[in-house]
Design an enzyme around this catalytic site. Structure first.
Site, short mmCIF file in Angstrom:
data_model
loop_
_atom_site.label_atom_id
_atom_site.label_comp_id
_atom_site.label_asym_id
_atom_site.label_seq_id
_atom_site.Cartn_x
_atom_site.Cartn_y
_atom_site.Cartn_z
N LYS A 272 -6.12 0.21 3.93
CA LYS A 272 -6.98 0.76 2.88
C LYS A 272 -8.07 -0.27 2.58
O LYS A 272 -7.78 -1.43 2.28
CB LYS A 272 -6.13 1.01 1.63
CG LYS A 272 -6.36 2.34 0.98
CD LYS A 272 -5.35 2.57 -0.12
CE LYS A 272 -5.73 3.77 -0.95
NZ LYS A 272 -4.87 3.92 -2.11
O1 G3P Z 1 -4.13 5.32 -4.82
C1 G3P Z 1 -5.39 5.55 -5.33
C2 G3P Z 1 -5.47 6.56 -6.43
O2 G3P Z 1 -4.72 7.69 -6.10
C3 G3P Z 1 -5.22 6.02 -7.80
O3 G3P Z 1 -5.04 7.02 -8.77
O4 G3P Z 1 -4.38 7.73 -11.04
O5 G3P Z 1 -4.90 5.30 -10.61
O6 G3P Z 1 -6.71 7.00 -10.64
P1 G3P Z 1 -5.26 6.74 -10.35
#
Ligand code: G3P
Length: 216
Positions: free
Chosen positions: A85
């Site tokens: 990533k």
């Molecule tokens: O893994 C990346 C993403 O899905 C993070 O989500 O909920 O922290 O905005 P969030």
């Protein structure tokens, strides 16, 4: 549509795998930090890689090109299913191109616009991750980026797959599936909520009650 779990929690991964619907896992430094009590970074990651047959995204934690490439090579040596990533910066874009040339799969992360996603695809990203929830948080319509990327990738025949990320609720999954996004990565709670419906519970209860009236 493939379902990935957005977690570093091994119990959630095992539960989703047990449901028979788990295609892969995505992590990020925040999600790994929530599991820090379980062991070192490599111990946490090895457990996940052993459990998940599909792709597992692990994020680089440097912002410099050379260091990101070094970290990516180290991470990808941990397992065949590792995907690197990489944040969508100018150095990140160069890293994606270099890793693509080395045959290492990448997931362009922190994507908030279709132009960022287009650049990632041109650099050879295997996956691109638009963060829909964080766009919704600031009053934008996050799923619009997913719609646009789907159109752009189709227009130009890019093989890059869209991972809908920053998913907060089942409506995000529903919308992503109608758009035709390749993958949705979701917290375990969203997967659980997809399964639930009060009319299903009510129906089961009624069938169970009525079945008791039948002599066996
Ligand atoms: O893994 C990346 C993403 O899905 C993070 O989500 O909920 O922290 O905005 P969030």
């Amino acid at each position: 549509m493939k379902i990935f779990l957005d977690t570093a929690n091994i119990d959630e991964i095992r539960k989703a795998k047990g449901l028979g619907v788990l295609d892969g896992v995505t992590t990020n430094p925040t999600l790994i930090s929530k599991e820090a009590h379980r062991g070192t970074f490599k111990e946490i990651v090895r457990e996940i890689l052993d459990e998940v047959p599909g792709p597992v995204s692990l994020e680089v934690t440097s912002l410099r090109y050379e260091e990101m490439v070094r970290q990516a090579e180290e991470l990808s040596s941990l397992g065949k299913n590792v995907v690197i990533k990489v944040p969508l910066t100018s150095d990140g874009l160069r890293v994606i191109k270099t890793l693509n040339e080395k045959g290492i799969r990448t997931n362009a992360t922190l994507v908030f616009s279709s132009n960022q996603g287009l650049l990632a695809a041109k650099a050879g990203a295997t996956y691109v991750s638009p963060f829909v929830g964080r766009l919704d948080d600031i009053g934008e319509y996050g799923m619009r980026v997913v719609e646009d990327l789907k159109t752009i990738f189709t227009n130009y025949g890019f093989k890059t797959e869209i991972i809908v990320a920053s998913v907060r609720h089942p409506i995000h999954v529903y919308e992503a599936s109608l758009i035709g996004a390749h993958i949705v990565t979701m917290p375990y709670q969203v997967l659980e909520r997809m399964l639930q419906h009060p009319k299903t519970d009510e129906g089961i209860q009624r069938f169970m009650e009525d079945w008791k009236k039948v002599r066996q």
